[in-house]
Enzyme design. Structure first.
Site, PDB file in Angstrom:
ATOM      1  CE  LYS A  10       8.888   0.805  -0.478  1.00  0.00           C
ATOM      2  NZ  LYS A  10       9.304   2.220  -0.715  1.00  0.00           N
ATOM      3  N   GLY A  13       4.445   4.832   0.588  1.00  0.00           N
ATOM      4  CA  GLY A  13       3.184   5.305   1.141  1.00  0.00           C
ATOM      5  C   GLY A  13       2.600   6.494   0.413  1.00  0.00           C
ATOM      6  N   GLY A  45       5.289   5.713   5.090  1.00  0.00           N
ATOM      7  CA  GLY A  45       5.928   6.726   5.916  1.00  0.00           C
ATOM      8  C   GLY A  45       5.086   7.968   6.115  1.00  0.00           C
ATOM      9  CG  ASP A 162      13.036   0.770  -0.308  1.00  0.00           C
ATOM     10  OD1 ASP A 162      12.068   0.594  -1.061  1.00  0.00           O
ATOM     11  OD2 ASP A 162      13.501   1.894  -0.047  1.00  0.00           O
ATOM     12  CE  LYS A 217      13.370   4.195  -3.257  1.00  0.00           C
ATOM     13  NZ  LYS A 217      12.236   3.502  -2.619  1.00  0.00           N
TER      14      LYS A 217
END
Length: 279
Positions: A10, A13, A45, A162, A217
């Protein structure tokens, strides 16, 4: 592929704001792909925030999750599943990777449900059907998945990236690495924390050391570790070469251990102590 356990990665942004780092990141993924099946899950984000500001809309977060009123949803979907997803796909192509841009709802990869009315069109994801991902991986292609999901009625929902990555890792029984612009979880003195378990996570959140987006997270990482029986790694996309060491068993970033691992370690320590006391 030499290693058949997939690796779900992951990225946040913020990666989009550093093209040089992004190209280095995808170059590293290109090196990894012959050895391990990869799935890339992304947030965005900053892109969402910038778009909303340009439109004169205000955005807020509650406990690290972006409030998404229905009137914001088209712009959030457009930023995440559109601009961010296709930008990442384009950078992957520049490194000779064949990307497949997806969202959580495609192929029924994950199902989503609304969290609460207070957050608006914000959902939580649950693993569902990994067949589409497995098909893409079988073609030696790179799935790049945005965190836009949908409920059973087709209502689009904005899912924390997440949590989205955690759901996909659960679906694939994969290892999970959560990459952001920080190298690891930090303690109260801003020093790296190598390992965490549920007890230490609970303590650090209660103390306010872990908060906001990092708390989301870490909680998602712990939940996934418990679900898939594998530890979850929190590290940085700024040093993607660490991923090459990771698949060779090297320790990187902060490792989140499952409750089963922690309990096994406690039992082992107790048995060793008991053995020494009886000698």
């Amino acid at each position: 592929m030499a290693n058949h356990t997939p690796l779900v990665i992951k990225v946040g942004g913020a990666l989009l704001e550093d093209k040089t780092a992004a190209i280095h990141f995808f170059s590293t993924l290109k090196q990894l792909m012959p050895s391990v099946p990869l799935v890339l899950v992304h947030g965005g984000g900053n892109s969402v925030e910038n778009l909303l500001k340009a439109l004169g809309l205000t955005s807020e977060k509650i406990d690290g999750l972006r409030v998404t009123p229905n009137e914001h949803l088209p712009y959030v979907v457009g930023a995440l599943a559109g601009t961010v997803n296709k930008t990442l796909c384009g950078w992957a192509m520049q490194q000779g990777i064949v990307p497949v841009g997806l969202s959580l709802l495609d192929g029924g990869i994950c199902t989503a449900t609304q969290l609460n009315e207070k957050l608006g069109a914000v959902g939580t994801a649950k693993a569902n059907d990994p067949q589409l991902l497995l098909q893409v991986l079988g073609n030696q292609q790179l799935p790049i998945v945005s965190s836009i999901g949908a409920d059973a009625n087709g209502q689009l929902l904005n899912v924390n990236a997440d949590e989205a990555a955690a759901a996909i890792a659960h679906a694939l029984e994969a290892k999970l690495v959560l990459l952001s612009d920080v190298p690891c979880v930090l303690d109260a003195d801003m020093q790296p924390i190598a390992e965490l378990n549920s007890k230490s996570i609970e303590q650090l959140i209660a103390q306010g050391v872990i908060n906001g987006g990092m708390a989301v997270k870490v909680k998602a990482a712990l939940q996934t570790a418990n679900q898939i029986g594998n530890p979850v790694i929190i590290a940085s996309w700024k040093t993607p070469e660490q991923l090459l060491g990771l698949i060779q068993g090297e320790a990187v970033g902060t490792t989140i251990h499952s409750d089963a691992e922690s309990n096994a370690e406690n039992i082992a320590e107790y048995q060793m102590k008991l053995s020494s006391e009886t000698k």
